[in-house]
Design an enzyme around this catalytic site. Structure first.
Site, short mmCIF file in Angstrom:
data_model
loop_
_atom_site.label_atom_id
_atom_site.label_comp_id
_atom_site.label_asym_id
_atom_site.label_seq_id
_atom_site.Cartn_x
_atom_site.Cartn_y
_atom_site.Cartn_z
N CYS A 1 -14.93 24.68 -9.09
CA CYS A 1 -14.19 23.41 -8.98
C CYS A 1 -14.88 22.25 -9.69
O CYS A 1 -14.31 21.16 -9.77
CB CYS A 1 -13.92 23.08 -7.51
SG CYS A 1 -15.37 22.44 -6.66
N HIS B 1 -30.96 27.74 9.68
CA HIS B 1 -30.84 26.52 8.86
C HIS B 1 -30.59 26.81 7.39
O HIS B 1 -30.76 25.93 6.55
CB HIS B 1 -32.09 25.65 9.04
CG HIS B 1 -32.21 25.11 10.45
ND1 HIS B 1 -33.40 24.65 10.98
CD2 HIS B 1 -31.29 24.97 11.43
CE1 HIS B 1 -33.19 24.24 12.24
NE2 HIS B 1 -31.93 24.44 12.53
N CYS C 1 -16.08 22.96 -2.23
CA CYS C 1 -15.36 24.20 -1.88
C CYS C 1 -16.30 25.21 -1.25
O CYS C 1 -17.43 24.88 -0.90
CB CYS C 1 -14.63 24.76 -3.11
SG CYS C 1 -15.69 25.63 -4.28
P1 NAD Z 1 -42.47 21.71 12.74
O1 NAD Z 1 -43.10 21.27 11.46
O2 NAD Z 1 -41.83 20.72 13.60
O3 NAD Z 1 -43.57 22.44 13.66
C1 NAD Z 1 -44.42 23.40 13.12
C2 NAD Z 1 -45.17 24.02 14.28
O4 NAD Z 1 -45.97 25.07 13.76
C3 NAD Z 1 -46.11 23.06 15.01
O5 NAD Z 1 -45.98 23.26 16.40
C4 NAD Z 1 -47.49 23.50 14.53
O6 NAD Z 1 -48.49 23.30 15.50
C5 NAD Z 1 -47.27 24.96 14.30
N1 NAD Z 1 -48.20 25.60 13.37
C6 NAD Z 1 -48.90 25.02 12.35
N2 NAD Z 1 -49.68 25.94 11.76
C7 NAD Z 1 -49.47 27.11 12.41
C8 NAD Z 1 -50.01 28.42 12.27
N3 NAD Z 1 -50.91 28.72 11.32
N4 NAD Z 1 -49.57 29.40 13.11
C9 NAD Z 1 -48.67 29.12 14.08
N5 NAD Z 1 -48.15 27.88 14.26
C10 NAD Z 1 -48.53 26.90 13.43
O7 NAD Z 1 -41.52 22.91 12.33
P2 NAD Z 1 -40.17 23.42 13.01
O8 NAD Z 1 -40.31 23.40 14.48
O9 NAD Z 1 -39.84 24.68 12.30
O10 NAD Z 1 -39.09 22.31 12.63
C11 NAD Z 1 -38.99 21.82 11.32
C12 NAD Z 1 -37.62 21.93 10.69
O11 NAD Z 1 -37.79 21.80 9.30
C13 NAD Z 1 -36.98 23.27 10.89
O12 NAD Z 1 -35.74 23.04 11.41
C14 NAD Z 1 -36.89 23.94 9.51
O13 NAD Z 1 -35.56 24.24 9.16
C15 NAD Z 1 -37.38 22.92 8.54
N6 NAD Z 1 -38.53 23.37 7.72
C16 NAD Z 1 -38.58 24.63 7.21
C17 NAD Z 1 -39.68 25.06 6.48
C18 NAD Z 1 -39.71 26.48 5.94
O14 NAD Z 1 -38.66 27.05 5.65
N7 NAD Z 1 -40.90 27.08 5.81
C19 NAD Z 1 -40.75 24.19 6.25
C20 NAD Z 1 -40.67 22.90 6.77
C21 NAD Z 1 -39.57 22.51 7.51
ZN ZN Z 2 -16.56 24.17 -5.73
#
Ligand code: NAD
Ligand code: ZN
Length: 251
Positions: free
Chosen positions: A161, A126, A137
């Site tokens: 750009c 992502h 661009c």
């Molecule tokens: P989600 O928030 O949907 O799910 C998080 C999962 O992690 C849950 O199942 C939860 O129970 C579990 N969890 C919570 N604490 C934990 C721990 N200490 N140890 C292990 N597991 C734990 O997250 P997702 O499935 O990654 O989807 C969210 C989307 O949002 C992703 O596509 C991502 O790109 C984006 N996102 C990214 C970040 C980041 O970069 N850190 C943060 C938030 C959201």
């Molecule tokens: Zn540009």
């Protein structure tokens, strides 16, 4: 909890794919989207992380990302990121496919001295919150300066750009980078073990990674504190926190 068997699976695997989500970074202090602390003011991520939101109000979207960048910069890789990085350095065939945009897997690897080229075995499906790219661009940069989102005319612009820059992340409704996705699916198909850590498994196509491993006859381990959409797929569900269980699996 009996970890002996899953440890043996990982130990004997030629290829391990760690498929991670926001939960692996939760104990570093990076909020997950779906938890209550994931809210920013009264907005839900689904209302801000979209191309339509950026068209409607780029300043608001940049303000949110500036806040998230600050949060992530102040966080550090935790014991789970560290154990995974350690495994990547100690043995071959350990790959990370992450949904996270926080760069913490990469930072854990760099903090251990890294190895040139090894960061390529971390696939960020992502994108990366620390990078910006042009909304028009193909320009892309590592953006280490704080973004001033106080007014529309202060937002960062493309040096090529002149169009608005945007965070280099995949928003809801956008396509993932095809090469990164194909590479991830290939790794998943060849993996003896897919270790799923900290993801609800609700976001597609990312959530197909463990399904592909299972379909190709590999084992799937699902690790996290709560039920997930991927539990039904798992050879073993390990209920607990990433910092406690991931080091125990690889150690
Ligand atoms: P989600 O928030 O949907 O799910 C998080 C999962 O992690 C849950 O199942 C939860 O129970 C579990 N969890 C919570 N604490 C934990 C721990 N200490 N140890 C292990 N597991 C734990 O997250 P997702 O499935 O990654 O989807 C969210 C989307 O949002 C992703 O596509 C991502 O790109 C984006 N996102 C990214 C970040 C980041 O970069 N850190 C943060 C938030 C959201
Ligand atoms: Zn540009």
């Amino acid at each position: 909890m009996d970890l002996e068997e899953p440890r043996a699976w990982i130990g004997a695997a030629r290829t391990v794919v760690v498929f991670s989500g926001a939960g692996v970074s939760a104990e570093s202090g990076v909020p997950t989207f779906r938890g209550e602390q994931g809210l920013w003011r009264s907005y839900r991520a689904e209302d801000l992380a979209t191309p339509a939101a950026f068209r409607r109000d780029p300043r608001l979207v940049w303000e949110w990302y500036a806040w998230r960048r600050g949060l992530v910069a102040a966080c550090a890789p935790n014991a789970a990121h560290q154990a995974i990085a350690e495994a990547q350095l100690m043995r071959s065939g350990v790959h990370v496919v992450t949904q996270n945009v926080d760069g913490l897997h990469e930072r854990a690897l760099r903090a251990r001295g890294g190895v040139p080229g090894l960061e390529r075995s971390i696939l960020a499906l992502h994108g990366s919150i620390a990078h910006s790219r042009c909304s028009t661009c193909s320009y892309r940069e590592l953006d280490e300066h704080p973004v001033d989102a106080s007014a529309l005319d202060r937002l960062p612009r493309c040096p090529r750009c002149g169009a608005l820059l945007r965070p280099d992340v995949v928003w809801f409704g956008e396509r993932l980078d095809a090469r990164t996705l194909d590479h991830s699916f290939d790794l998943a198909a060849g993996a003896d073990v897919c270790l799923v850590v900290g993801t609800s498994g609700l976001v597609e196509p990312a959530a197909s990674v463990p399904r592909i491993t299972a379909g190709a006859g590999g084992r799937v381990l699902v690790l996290g504190p709560e039920e997930t959409a991927l539990d039904g797929l798992a050879d073993r569900v390990l209920r607990g926190r990433a910092t406690e269980l991931v080091p125990a699996l690889f150690g």
